[in-house]
Scaffold this motif. Structure first.
Motif, mmCIF file in Angstrom:
data_model
loop_
_atom_site.group_PDB
_atom_site.id
_atom_site.type_symbol
_atom_site.label_atom_id
_atom_site.label_comp_id
_atom_site.label_asym_id
_atom_site.label_seq_id
_atom_site.Cartn_x
_atom_site.Cartn_y
_atom_site.Cartn_z
ATOM 1 N N TYR A 133 0.823 -1.216 0.000
ATOM 2 C CA TYR A 133 0.000 0.000 0.000
ATOM 3 C C TYR A 133 0.854 1.262 0.000
ATOM 4 O O TYR A 133 0.500 2.254 -0.618
ATOM 5 N N LEU B 70 -6.009 8.409 0.390
ATOM 6 C CA LEU B 70 -6.521 8.362 1.776
ATOM 7 C C LEU B 70 -6.946 6.938 2.151
ATOM 8 O O LEU B 70 -6.702 6.470 3.263
ATOM 9 N N GLU B 71 -7.555 6.270 1.176
ATOM 10 C CA GLU B 71 -7.991 4.876 1.425
ATOM 11 C C GLU B 71 -6.775 3.978 1.692
ATOM 12 O O GLU B 71 -6.789 3.138 2.590
ATOM 13 N N PHE B 72 -5.705 4.188 0.912
ATOM 14 C CA PHE B 72 -4.494 3.380 1.109
ATOM 15 C C PHE B 72 -3.871 3.657 2.472
ATOM 16 O O PHE B 72 -3.389 2.738 3.148
ATOM 17 N N GLN C 147 -5.486 4.491 5.144
ATOM 18 C CA GLN C 147 -6.313 3.780 6.128
ATOM 19 C C GLN C 147 -5.904 2.294 6.195
ATOM 20 O O GLN C 147 -5.814 1.701 7.270
ATOM 21 N N ARG C 148 -5.657 1.701 5.021
ATOM 22 C CA ARG C 148 -5.278 0.274 4.979
ATOM 23 C C ARG C 148 -3.929 0.062 5.664
ATOM 24 O O ARG C 148 -3.711 -0.940 6.343
ATOM 25 N N ASP D 267 -4.646 0.124 9.329
ATOM 26 C CA ASP D 267 -5.285 -1.127 9.782
ATOM 27 C C ASP D 267 -4.253 -2.240 9.945
ATOM 28 O O ASP D 267 -4.274 -3.003 10.917
ATOM 29 N N LEU E 58 0.616 4.083 -2.702
ATOM 30 C CA LEU E 58 0.308 5.423 -2.203
ATOM 31 C C LEU E 58 1.196 6.476 -2.871
ATOM 32 O O LEU E 58 0.729 7.551 -3.250
ATOM 33 N N ASP F 130 -8.198 10.864 -3.082
ATOM 34 C CA ASP F 130 -9.182 10.053 -2.341
ATOM 35 C C ASP F 130 -8.695 8.623 -2.182
ATOM 36 O O ASP F 130 -8.805 8.015 -1.112
ATOM 37 N N LYS F 131 -8.145 8.116 -3.277
ATOM 38 C CA LYS F 131 -7.616 6.746 -3.255
ATOM 39 C C LYS F 131 -6.436 6.682 -2.263
ATOM 40 O O LYS F 131 -6.284 5.708 -1.518
ATOM 41 N N ASP G 84 -4.698 10.870 -7.486
ATOM 42 C CA ASP G 84 -5.992 10.473 -6.909
ATOM 43 C C ASP G 84 -5.951 10.568 -5.369
ATOM 44 O O ASP G 84 -5.792 9.562 -4.675
#
Ligand SMILES: Nc1ncnc2c1ncn2[C@@H]1O[C@H](COP(=O)(O)OP(=O)(O)OP(=O)(O)O)[C@@H](O)[C@H]1O
Ligand SMILES: [Mg+2]
Length: 272
Positions: free
Chosen positions: A69, A85-87, A89-90, A93, A73, A82-83, A80
């Motif tokens: 990730y 930010l998702e990465f 978060q992963r 986690d 990133l 937004d993408k 991107d």
């Protein structure tokens, strides 16, 4: 005279022969003990190697995800956001998962250490169960699960933090595996078994339960009944091994009962 000499010689011969047989018998026993020790050592080494392999495997999974990730990133951050930010978060986690795994491993080796000492104290059980209930309230309501707590054990002489840890691990499992809208019950009662009084704490759910094939293995380290489960979504399979060792170190035990599709029930027994 000759007869006396003969008798003495016979006596000496008998003495030497029995000495010889005793010696041979002792050597056999020693040989057998050495052979058993060698087998035990081999088994210990094999288990150690298996454990290291399992730990490495469990550590590798979230580490590889973090690495993957963070590389993606790098390229997503500009084109991107937004993408990106998702990465992020992963990554978070997976780092969390890694931290949990390391904590569990440390806890397990701490409890198993030969010089491990409990912080035993006499404490009131109700406030601890109340605290656990509050800790889980949000998670449980998020899945529409109901928790009922009934307890008649007033005081317990045990390590309070470990008692809470064992109950929490069982409740976490009931929450995780019993499905949405399930009913979970915690009951504390006094039981007499083999002339001894025990404090029994049961955590029961009405979820899918555990199959007869899996049930004998669920207390083994890293064992997961659902093999197809995504490694990142579930736990690492150490929770019940920790519960088992907490109970053994208190001179108690844990029992699991389940029938597939009819829920699971775990009972902790503390000697009183
Ligand atoms: N209440 C339950 N209902 C159904 N299956 C269960 C229940 N409790 C445990 N199991 C099964 O037993 C396995 C072992 O449980 P354990 O708590 O040791 O590990 P885990 O929950 O997978 O990971 P961890 O507890 O380390 O986060 C689980 O993976 C699950 O398959
Ligand atoms: Mg668990």
């Amino acid at each position: 005279m000759n007869t006396i000499l003969l008798l003495v010689l016979l006596g000496l011969f008998g003495f030497a022969a029995s000495g010889f047989f005793i010696l041979r018998f002792r050597l056999r026993v020693m040989e057998e003990a050495l052979r058993k020790e060698r087998l035990d050592n081999e088994q210990l080494l094999r288990r150690g190697a298996e454990f290291v392999a399992n730990v490495s495997h469990e550590l590798k999974t979230p580490l590889a995800a973090i690495k993957g990730y963070s590389e993606t990133l790098r390229s997503a951050i500009k084109r991107d956001p937004d993408k990106a930010l998702e990465f992020l978060q992963r990554i978070d986690d997976n780092a969390e998962r890694l931290a949990l795994l390391i904590n569990d491993l440390l806890e397990l080796s701490r409890i198993e250490a030969p010089n491990f000492h409990h912080q035993v104290e006499l404490f009131k059980v109700d406030p601890v169960l109340q605290e656990v209930r509050e800790q889980f309230a949000h998670k449980l309501s998020g899945r529409g699960q109901t928790l009922l707590v009934r307890n008649e054990v007033e005081n317990l002489n045990a390590d309070k933090r470990m008692f809470e840890h064992a109950i929490t691990n069982l409740l976490e499992n009931a929450h995780r595996y019993s499905g949405a809208s399930s009913l979970i019950e915690i009951t504390g009662t006094l039981k007499t078994e083999n002339g001894r009084i025990w404090a029994e704490f049961k955590v029961q759910d009405n979820g899918p339960g555990i199959s007869v094939e899996d049930l004998p293995h669920i207390f083994e380290r890293f064992y997961r009944a659902d093999k197809s489960r995504n490694r990142l979504s579930g736990g690492s399979g150490l929770g019940l091994a920790i519960v088992k060792h907490i109970m053994l170190s208190h001179g108690g035990h844990v029992k699991a009962q389940s029938e597939a599709k009819r829920g699971a029930s775990f009972a902790l027994y503390f000697p009183l």
